[in-house]
Design an enzyme around this catalytic site. Structure first.
Site, PDB file in Angstrom:
ATOM      1  N   ASP A  11      51.754 119.270 -24.091  1.00 50.43           N
ATOM      2  CA  ASP A  11      51.008 118.241 -23.343  1.00 50.43           C
ATOM      3  C   ASP A  11      51.542 118.217 -21.913  1.00 50.43           C
ATOM      4  O   ASP A  11      52.641 118.710 -21.634  1.00 50.43           O
ATOM      5  CB  ASP A  11      51.181 116.861 -23.996  1.00 50.43           C
ATOM      6  CG  ASP A  11      50.397 115.776 -23.260  1.00 50.43           C
ATOM      7  OD1 ASP A  11      49.253 116.036 -22.836  1.00 50.43           O
ATOM      8  OD2 ASP A  11      50.929 114.661 -23.092  1.00 50.43           O
ATOM      9  N   CYS A  74      46.518 117.969 -25.433  1.00 51.60           N
ATOM     10  CA  CYS A  74      46.150 117.369 -24.149  1.00 51.60           C
ATOM     11  C   CYS A  74      44.675 117.678 -23.919  1.00 51.60           C
ATOM     12  O   CYS A  74      44.299 118.852 -23.827  1.00 51.60           O
ATOM     13  CB  CYS A  74      47.004 117.996 -23.047  1.00 51.60           C
ATOM     14  SG  CYS A  74      46.549 117.475 -21.383  1.00 51.60           S
ATOM     15  N   CYS A 180      42.231 110.945 -24.470  1.00 47.99           N
ATOM     16  CA  CYS A 180      43.467 111.374 -23.800  1.00 47.99           C
ATOM     17  C   CYS A 180      44.592 111.046 -24.767  1.00 47.99           C
ATOM     18  O   CYS A 180      44.633 109.946 -25.333  1.00 47.99           O
ATOM     19  CB  CYS A 180      43.651 110.620 -22.483  1.00 47.99           C
ATOM     20  SG  CYS A 180      45.307 110.826 -21.767  1.00 47.99           S
TER      21      CYS A 180
HETATM   22  N1  DGL Z   1      47.526 113.607 -22.225  1.00 46.69           N
HETATM   23  C1  DGL Z   1      46.570 114.226 -21.352  1.00 46.69           C
HETATM   24  C2  DGL Z   1      45.192 114.282 -22.014  1.00 46.69           C
HETATM   25  O1  DGL Z   1      45.066 114.211 -23.201  1.00 46.69           O
HETATM   26  C3  DGL Z   1      46.390 113.667 -19.975  1.00 46.69           C
HETATM   27  C4  DGL Z   1      47.554 113.239 -19.209  1.00 46.69           C
HETATM   28  C5  DGL Z   1      47.501 113.621 -17.760  1.00 46.69           C
HETATM   29  O2  DGL Z   1      46.606 113.195 -17.017  1.00 46.69           O
HETATM   30  O3  DGL Z   1      48.397 114.389 -17.407  1.00 46.69           O
HETATM   31  O4  DGL Z   1      44.209 114.425 -21.325  1.00 46.69           O
END
Ligand code: DGL
Length: 262
Positions: A11, A74, A180
């Site tokens: 991530d 992510c 997210c």
């Molecule tokens: N955890 C990431 C996602 O699922 C986003 C975090 C970020 O913006 O770096 O999109």
């Protein structure tokens, strides 16, 4: 590729810990190696080219350490780079994406509110996922929320969510998709804003089932009966690694932190 190798979980920061939790529940016998690219976070406000380059760079380093599968935990990285990663590695690669279809399959015909980063919601992949349900899907970009979660700023999160949801017609919402991986880390707060009456969907269990069956077919699963360990690392150094450990304790209430080679 050896079945003794860990499963890699990637991530941009600490959000993938929420995904790791589901995968570990499904495959307790496996070792996991988690990497958070905290130094380059947030990905969700960057261009697709930047996200793709950062993701490939981090995942190449994980592949070099020796992993038997890779979970892109992510949404921003998956929507930008999954195609490239699938073509790049010999081992199974799986991406986490907004679980719009799962939410649409629930009873009720109301709005499907999709909370995600700007990059995820702008991606072609998201448009493809959302298009069969386009009359119901309501994208809700959340720029800045990831930073408040990483900062563990609880009052900032409360203020952000209260402002974010103030313009949402709550009674029309049939389901809320967490697009997210950071957002499940504050799922209680999000649920509270809807008086816990709206289903909150993340899709991680289905993704974990898919990986389980791919590893099984490739004869890459560890023997049942043992309890795997979790190794974590971050590009951000000791402070962000300590933060990951706190999130991990929160999510798993059990932790063993070694790095490969330790
Ligand atoms: N955890 C990431 C996602 O699922 C986003 C975090 C970020 O913006 O770096 O999109």
């Amino acid at each position: 590729m050896r079945k003794e190798n860990p499963i890699g979980v990637f991530d941009s920061g600490s959000g993938g810990i929420s995904v790791l939790h589901s995968f570990r529940r499904m495959m307790p016998q496996e070792d996991f190696f988690y990497f958070g690219d905290h130094i380059n976070m947030p990905y969700g406000e960057k261009s697709p080219d930047e996200i793709r380059a950062l993701t490939i760079n981090a995942c190449d380093a994980m592949a070099d350490l020796g992993i038997k599968a890779l979970v892109i935990a992510c949404n921003s990285a998956s929507t930008a780079a999954l195609d490239r990663l699938l073509a790049r590695y010999q081992f199974p690669v799986l991406g986490i994406e907004p679980a719009v279809a799962k939410a649409a399959a629930l009873p009720g015909k109301g709005l499907l509110l999709v909370m995600a980063t700007t990059a995820t919601l702008a991606s072609l992949r998201f448009k493809t996922l959302a298009s069969p349900f386009e009359d119901r899907v309501t994208p809700l970009p959340c720029p800045g929320l990831v930073e408040l979660i990483e900062a563990e700023d609880k009052s900032g999160q409360d203020a952000y969510l209260s402002h974010l949801f103030s313009s949402v017609p709550k009674e029309d919402v049939a389901a809320l998709v967490l697009g997210c991986t950071h957002y499940p880390l504050i799922k209680d707060k999000i649920a509270q804003a809807f008086q816990k009456t709206v289903p909150i969907i993340d899709g991680y269990e289905r993704a974990a089932e898919t990986l389980l069956s791919r590893l099984k077919n490739a004869r890459l699963l560890n023997e049942p009966g043992q309890f795997g360990k979790v190794m974590i690392n971050s590009s951000g150094g000791p402070e962000t690694k300590a933060r990951l450990e706190r999130f991990l304790v929160d999510q798993l209430s059990l932790i063993q932190t070694n790095n490969p080679g330790d």
